[in-house]
Design a protein around this motif. Structure first.
Motif, PDB file in Angstrom:
ATOM      1  N   PHE A 245      42.706  49.880  65.382  1.00  0.00           N
ATOM      2  CA  PHE A 245      42.924  49.344  65.412  1.00  0.00           C
ATOM      3  C   PHE A 245      44.851  48.829  65.634  1.00  0.00           C
ATOM      4  N   ARG A 246      44.830  49.313  66.433  1.00  0.00           N
ATOM      5  CA  ARG A 246      45.940  48.891  67.192  1.00  0.00           C
ATOM      6  C   ARG A 246      46.374  49.489  68.631  1.00  0.00           C
ATOM      7  N   PRO A 247      46.569  48.745  69.924  1.00  0.00           N
ATOM      8  CA  PRO A 247      45.837  48.414  71.335  1.00  0.00           C
ATOM      9  C   PRO A 247      47.526  49.145  71.335  1.00  0.00           C
ATOM     10  N   ASP A 248      47.677  49.896  73.034  1.00  0.00           N
ATOM     11  CA  ASP A 248      49.019  49.625  73.597  1.00  0.00           C
ATOM     12  C   ASP A 248      50.323  48.771  73.302  1.00  0.00           C
ATOM     13  N   ASN A 249      49.215  47.692  74.180  1.00  0.00           N
ATOM     14  CA  ASN A 249      50.094  46.560  73.648  1.00  0.00           C
ATOM     15  C   ASN A 249      50.446  45.748  72.471  1.00  0.00           C
ATOM     16  N   ALA A 250      51.148  45.027  72.093  1.00  0.00           N
ATOM     17  CA  ALA A 250      50.401  44.051  70.819  1.00  0.00           C
ATOM     18  C   ALA A 250      50.864  42.494  71.961  1.00  0.00           C
ATOM     19  N   CYS A 251      50.025  41.810  71.345  1.00  0.00           N
ATOM     20  CA  CYS A 251      49.381  40.462  71.547  1.00  0.00           C
ATOM     21  C   CYS A 251      49.812  39.046  70.981  1.00  0.00           C
ATOM     22  N   PHE A 252      49.834  38.440  71.745  1.00  0.00           N
ATOM     23  CA  PHE A 252      49.797  36.870  70.636  1.00  0.00           C
ATOM     24  C   PHE A 252      49.353  36.675  69.480  1.00  0.00           C
ATOM     25  N   GLY A 253      48.942  37.187  68.746  1.00  0.00           N
ATOM     26  CA  GLY A 253      47.881  36.391  68.337  1.00  0.00           C
ATOM     27  C   GLY A 253      47.625  35.278  67.038  1.00  0.00           C
ATOM     28  N   LEU A 254      46.279  34.571  67.508  1.00  0.00           N
ATOM     29  CA  LEU A 254      46.701  32.827  66.924  1.00  0.00           C
ATOM     30  C   LEU A 254      45.031  33.304  66.306  1.00  0.00           C
ATOM     31  N   GLY A 255      44.058  33.213  66.737  1.00  0.00           N
ATOM     32  CA  GLY A 255      42.603  33.404  66.235  1.00  0.00           C
ATOM     33  C   GLY A 255      41.738  34.339  65.717  1.00  0.00           C
ATOM     34  N   VAL A 256      41.340  34.269  64.055  1.00  0.00           N
ATOM     35  CA  VAL A 256      40.009  35.398  64.442  1.00  0.00           C
ATOM     36  C   VAL A 256      38.694  34.819  63.691  1.00  0.00           C
ATOM     37  N   MET A 257      37.637  36.019  64.077  1.00  0.00           N
ATOM     38  CA  MET A 257      36.850  35.317  64.461  1.00  0.00           C
ATOM     39  C   MET A 257      35.556  37.667  63.244  1.00  0.00           C
ATOM     40  N   TYR A 270      37.019  39.888  66.381  1.00  0.00           N
ATOM     41  CA  TYR A 270      36.941  39.141  67.762  1.00  0.00           C
ATOM     42  C   TYR A 270      38.374  38.566  67.439  1.00  0.00           C
ATOM     43  N   ILE A 271      39.276  38.338  68.677  1.00  0.00           N
ATOM     44  CA  ILE A 271      40.527  37.036  67.645  1.00  0.00           C
ATOM     45  C   ILE A 271      41.115  36.852  69.619  1.00  0.00           C
ATOM     46  N   SER A 272      41.495  36.047  68.797  1.00  0.00           N
ATOM     47  CA  SER A 272      42.016  34.942  70.402  1.00  0.00           C
ATOM     48  C   SER A 272      43.837  34.925  69.933  1.00  0.00           C
ATOM     49  N   ASN A 273      44.692  35.563  71.338  1.00  0.00           N
ATOM     50  CA  ASN A 273      45.470  35.726  71.940  1.00  0.00           C
ATOM     51  C   ASN A 273      46.296  34.400  72.680  1.00  0.00           C
ATOM     52  N   SER A 275      48.471  33.259  76.127  1.00  0.00           N
ATOM     53  CA  SER A 275      48.865  33.679  76.956  1.00  0.00           C
ATOM     54  C   SER A 275      48.857  35.226  77.222  1.00  0.00           C
ATOM     55  N   MET A 276      47.627  35.816  76.533  1.00  0.00           N
ATOM     56  CA  MET A 276      47.028  37.255  76.888  1.00  0.00           C
ATOM     57  C   MET A 276      45.839  37.410  76.771  1.00  0.00           C
ATOM     58  N   PRO A 277      44.978  38.552  76.868  1.00  0.00           N
ATOM     59  CA  PRO A 277      43.598  38.839  77.340  1.00  0.00           C
ATOM     60  C   PRO A 277      43.232  38.634  74.678  1.00  0.00           C
ATOM     61  N   ASN A 278      41.896  38.307  75.673  1.00  0.00           N
ATOM     62  CA  ASN A 278      41.624  38.572  73.903  1.00  0.00           C
ATOM     63  C   ASN A 278      40.708  39.498  73.826  1.00  0.00           C
TER      64      ASN A 278
END
Length: 555
Positions: A245-257, A270-273, A275-278
């Protein structure tokens, strides 16, 4: 005495479904703090959080409001303003809980969720923060027991006693049982590395549509999300790396489902990011996850462009028995509706479903996907509000305060827009749905920036064409909260579906109760439950307009 300021007085005809008021508990006005109205720094724009559960075990839903702080308090190393548990009376009224339920301020509160992490029969409380997250254990419905805390504003690695280590900016969270061991696990969404000593404010090189604004998130450093495996006794182990549970590049995470998107019997994430891909994390059923958002069609918009994702709603829009995903996005972008097109893929269908166009000039946050008018079809609400007060200036094509939206569903899977309430626009953030007044329809509570929390009363009358059914599941072969259980309700020729979860998608924790609108049906022919244990249970011939507690069969 602070009077309730009713914002909508007439609900007849084609008027709004909800009456909105400033939320009060007795004579006390419920308010939250998140910086100052100037919003000079990105830390001040997310708003606070909301968490729903029955904490004192009296059968009525309660509400936690998660409070923030100010830049001045942080610089002075003063704690944040305290979060508060408001005890519900089951009729839409609330009162402040006593000192035994005290939630002293941490560094800067954001959101959270609730679940029975130590398996003692009561819901515990997890609060996300900028600086450190905190876990409060429930003492048999009699009060909270705080776990180890550090010094506000310090560099300590807090919550060592629970294993929930980290000194980050966390936003949304959710409990789940991803490894099916009967213990609650925890996913924590993190945003970015914000250091006040290095923060840049308006006039420091950041602009939007020609106006000086606060800086971020572009140009800042994103922070990886975390996954904690629960031990069943209130302690956790960080398995973010070992589980994949750790992609190579972190993202700006805000929401989760949480959802079982591929219907294989385990819970995906599922995680919404921003300005970056979800991200869509597919559970591999061996204790690991694989990120499949791009492959499954839920990472970008229909043109392949990444968006600024905020809140998430989940439900079965088209009645095919599979979960669809809705994501709120930044102004100038369409909100996204990812409709399940096959067992393991999605297609972005916001425009076809009439959800895209109405969202372009708005900036969405909290959202929910339930049947609010009880006609048997899933509806959708969106809470809006900009991040820049400068949005009110000329040339922006938008505003700071914005109207919230309600989209009523239909059997074709298309939506019709109407105002959520007929009150004035406000700057909204987190939101959560629940039947707080016990009348059979779902009400909504909304965090408002720099103003009182809003309580939206659903005025849908129960009648010939508007019936309902609410369910609370209690598992016996897995964790009692039954998170991840799949429920289908047969109503005539239609089958309604739902999944038990405890997140409301953006800095909010939801009740695990399921709620179905039945339309004109006075009964349901069949309730079928696929429990997390894998056991399937069927209940025949239930009357409408009741709240059922269903326990998993022991054999």
């Amino acid at each position: 005495m602070n009077p309730i300021l009713l914002l909508a007085l007439s609900m007849t005809g084609d008027g709004p479904l909800f009456v909105a008021a400033d939320m009060q508990a007795g004579e006390e006005l419920v308010t939250l703090t998140c910086g100052t109205p100037a919003k000079d720094f990105i830390l001040e724009v997310n708003g606070g959080g909301l968490i729903v559960n029955d904490f004192n075990l009296d059968g009525h839903l309660d509400l936690v409001t998660v409070n923030g702080s100010t830049i001045e308090r942080v610089r002075a190393k003063e704690p944040a303003l305290p979060s508060v548990l408001w005890l519900g009376d089951g009729k839409g009224g609330f009162r402040r809980a006593g000192e035994e339920w005290a939630l002293p301020g941490g560094v800067w509160g954001m959101g959270g969720c609730a679940g029975d992490v130590d398996a003692d029969g009561d819901p515990d409380l997890f609060i996300t923060e900028w600086g450190r997250n905190r876990l409060f254990l429930n003492d048999g419905g009699k009060g909270f027991i705080g776990t180890e805390e550090g010094i506000p504003g310090g560099d300590n690695d807090s919550l060592k006693s629970t294993g929930l280590r980290g000194n980050r900016w966390s936003t949304s969270s959710a409990f789940l049982d991803y490894d099916a061991d009967g213990h609650l696990d925890l996913v924590v969404v993190n945003y970015l590395a914000f250091h006040l000593s290095e923060a840049r404010g308006p006039g420091d090189g950041c602009s939007w549509k020609g106006h000086d604004v606060m800086c971020g998130p572009e140009g800042m450093v994103p922070v990886h999300d975390q996954l904690f495996r629960g031990n069943g006794d209130g302690t956790f182990e960080d398995v973010s790396q070992s589980s994949g549970f750790r992609p190579d590049n972190a993202c700006f995470g805000l929401g989760v489902m949480t959802l079982d998107y591929d219907r294989d019997g385990d819970t995906d994430i599922y995680i919404s990011n921003d300005s970056m891909p979800n991200h869509l994390w597919e559970n591999q059923a061996d204790g690991t996850f694989k990120e499949v958002g791009l492959r499954r069609g839920v990472s970008h918009d229909s043109n392949g462009k990444e968006q600024a994702g905020m809140g998430i709603a989940c439900g079965d829009v088209d009645g095919d028995g599979r979960a669809d995903l809705f994501v709120t996005n930044f102004s100038g972008e369409r909100n996204s509706l990812y409709r399940s097109s096959r067992k393991t893929s999605f297609r972005e269908r916001a425009d076809v479903s009439r959800l895209g166009g109405p969202s372009i000039q708005r900036l969405g946050w909290g959202t929910g996907m339930w049947d609010y008018n009880l006609d048997g079809f899933v509806d959708l609400f969106v809470i809006n509000g900009h991040v820049y007060p400068a949005a009110d200036r000329p040339g922006t094509d938008t505003t700071y305060a914005q109207a919230d939206q309600l989209f009523l569903g239909s059997k074709e899977g298309r939506f019709s827009e109407q105002a959520l309430s007929d009150g004035p626009d406000w700057v909204g953030r987190a939101a959560v749905s629940a039947d707080f007044d016990g009348d059979g329809d779902l009400d909504i509570v909304v965090v408002q920036m720099d103003g009182p929390v809003r309580y939206l009363t659903n005025t849908c009358p129960v009648g010939e064409q508007t019936n309902w059914l609410a369910l609370q599941l209690k598992a016996s072969r897995s964790h009692p909260d039954a998170i991840g259980a799949q429920v289908s309700v047969a109503v005539g020729e239609r089958v309604l579906s739902g999944e038990v979860r405890n997140t409301a998608g953006y800095q909010a924790g939801a009740s695990t109760r399921l709620h179905f609108g039945l339309g004109a049906a006075q009964k349901v022919e069949r309730i079928e439950i696929q429990w997390p244990s894998g056991h399937t249970q069927t209940i025949l011939g239930s009357a409408a307009n009741q709240f059922l507690v269903i326990e998993e069969e022991s054999k």
